[in-house]
Design an enzyme around this catalytic site. Structure first.
Site, PDB file in Angstrom:
ATOM      1  N   ARG A 115       0.851  -1.318  -0.029  1.00 35.26           N
ATOM      2  CA  ARG A 115      -0.218  -0.017   0.058  1.00 35.26           C
ATOM      3  C   ARG A 115       0.854   1.047  -0.026  1.00 35.26           C
ATOM      4  NH1 ARG A 115      -4.956   0.834  -1.346  1.00 35.26           N
ATOM      5  NH2 ARG A 115      -5.804  -0.755  -0.074  1.00 35.26           N
ATOM      6  N   ARG A 118       2.223  -6.750  -9.357  1.00 35.50           N
ATOM      7  CA  ARG A 118       2.594  -5.961  -8.142  1.00 35.50           C
ATOM      8  C   ARG A 118       2.703  -7.012  -7.151  1.00 35.50           C
ATOM      9  NH1 ARG A 118      -3.000  -3.563  -5.680  1.00 35.50           N
ATOM     10  NH2 ARG A 118      -4.249  -5.343  -5.824  1.00 35.50           N
ATOM     11  N   HIS A 151       0.713   3.340 -10.567  1.00 37.67           N
ATOM     12  CA  HIS A 151      -0.386   3.755  -9.603  1.00 37.67           C
ATOM     13  C   HIS A 151       0.410   4.424  -8.402  1.00 37.67           C
ATOM     14  CE1 HIS A 151      -3.436   3.517  -6.655  1.00 37.67           C
ATOM     15  NE2 HIS A 151      -4.263   2.578  -7.185  1.00 37.67           N
ATOM     16  N   ASP A 182     -12.390   9.055  -7.185  1.00 39.35           N
ATOM     17  CA  ASP A 182     -12.007   7.730  -8.155  1.00 39.35           C
ATOM     18  C   ASP A 182     -12.357   8.324  -9.707  1.00 39.35           C
ATOM     19  OD1 ASP A 182     -11.099   5.488  -9.233  1.00 39.35           O
ATOM     20  OD2 ASP A 182     -12.204   4.310  -7.811  1.00 39.35           O
ATOM     21  N   GLU A 216      -2.202   8.440 -11.366  1.00 40.35           N
ATOM     22  CA  GLU A 216      -1.620   7.455 -12.061  1.00 40.35           C
ATOM     23  C   GLU A 216      -1.661   7.710 -13.395  1.00 40.35           C
ATOM     24  OE1 GLU A 216      -3.815   4.133 -10.872  1.00 40.35           O
ATOM     25  OE2 GLU A 216      -4.886   5.417  -9.007  1.00 40.35           O
TER      26      GLU A 216
END
Length: 276
Positions: free
Chosen positions: A58, A81, A151, A195, A252
């Site tokens: 994270r 990832r 990201h 978002d 991103e």
């Protein structure tokens, strides 16, 4: 150059003569720290972040491949990832430092995504610039398609004081509401959960705060994502302290709207540049 351990995983530390420093985990080829020359940390890394097989870190800069979010049959954000990458090169190059990491298909990846590939992430550090290039080679005999993103979690003192510019006039999908709009506000303030996927952004995107300015530009990544979980969703994330939504904003660079179609033997690459 030096090897170290972060979150229990091996990592390479890049340093330049002018004092810039970046740390890259081999797990996920994940950049977890970036300190430009003469400046403080620019990336957010959760104090509750975890790393290891099957675990996504994270914060920092996760590599999203071969699927963005849940837009496809794979696990969320694909598998790049949360796998160990191989460090194939690292060292100083005159005034910049560079590391190259590689991920290739395995029996485990082919079980969820039946394609042969080679992905390389090149991380280059100099002065106040961090450049990342993601390259994907189709090493199989069949065409495949994928989506990808870097990201990036940028650190903020208080995201409510930050402003984002460079998106005016861009069409975006509001992932919270499932609606599409055109950006009519410049600069964009962040007051809570956001978002959005912005399509075909040509200009650099700038994060401006009282003590900070970061310019995000890209080649080969046409889309941009603006994300912050807000207070309610942050409280529901086990690997994020409740109040830490105030200390981060994800800007991103991505290739989402038009998936990359890669024929056998073909290579694709895209680049993200962060300037503090």
């Amino acid at each position: 150059m030096a090897m170290t351990e972060v979150l229990g995983q091996p990592a390479v530390v890049l340093r330049t003569p002018d004092g810039a420093q970046a740390t890259v985990l081999l797990h996920g080829a994940h950049v977890v720290s970036w300190q430009p020359a003469g400046q403080s940390e620019q990336l957010y890394l959760s104090p509750r972040a975890q790393a290891g097989p099957g675990k996504a870190v994270r914060g920092g800069i996760p590599v999203i491949f071969p699927q963005f979010e849940r837009r496809g049959p794979l696990p969320r954000h694909g598998f790049a990832r949360d796998r160990a990458w191989t460090l194939v090169e690292h060292g100083p190059h005159r005034q910049h430092a560079q590391a190259v990491l590689r991920l290739t298909d395995t029996e485990a990846t082919r079980a969820v995504w039946p394609h042969a590939f080679e992905a390389e992430l090149t991380v280059s550090l100099s002065g106040r610039t961090l450049e990342m290039e993601l390259a994907v080679l189709n090493t199989g005999e069949r065409t495949f398609e994928f989506t990808a993103a870097l990201h990036t979690y940028l650190r903020c003192d208080d995201v409510r004081e930050a402003r984002v510019s460079g998106l005016l006039g861009s069409d975006f999908e509001d992932s919270l509401r499932g609606t599409t709009h055109r950006q009519e506000i410049e600069p964009q303030a962040i007051v809570g959960e956001i978002d959005r996927i912005y399509w075909n952004v040509a200009s650099p995107v700038v994060l401006q705060a009282p003590q900070q300015r970061v310019v995000v530009s890209a080649e080969g990544f046409p889309d941009r994502v603006l994300w912050n979980p807000g207070a309610e969703k942050a409280a529901a994330l086990a690997d994020l302290p409740d109040e830490d939504w105030l200390q981060m904003l994800c800007i991103e660079t991505a290739c989402i709207g038009r998936p990359v179609l890669l024929a056998a033997g073909q290579e694709w690459f895209a680049r993200q540049t962060l300037q503090a």
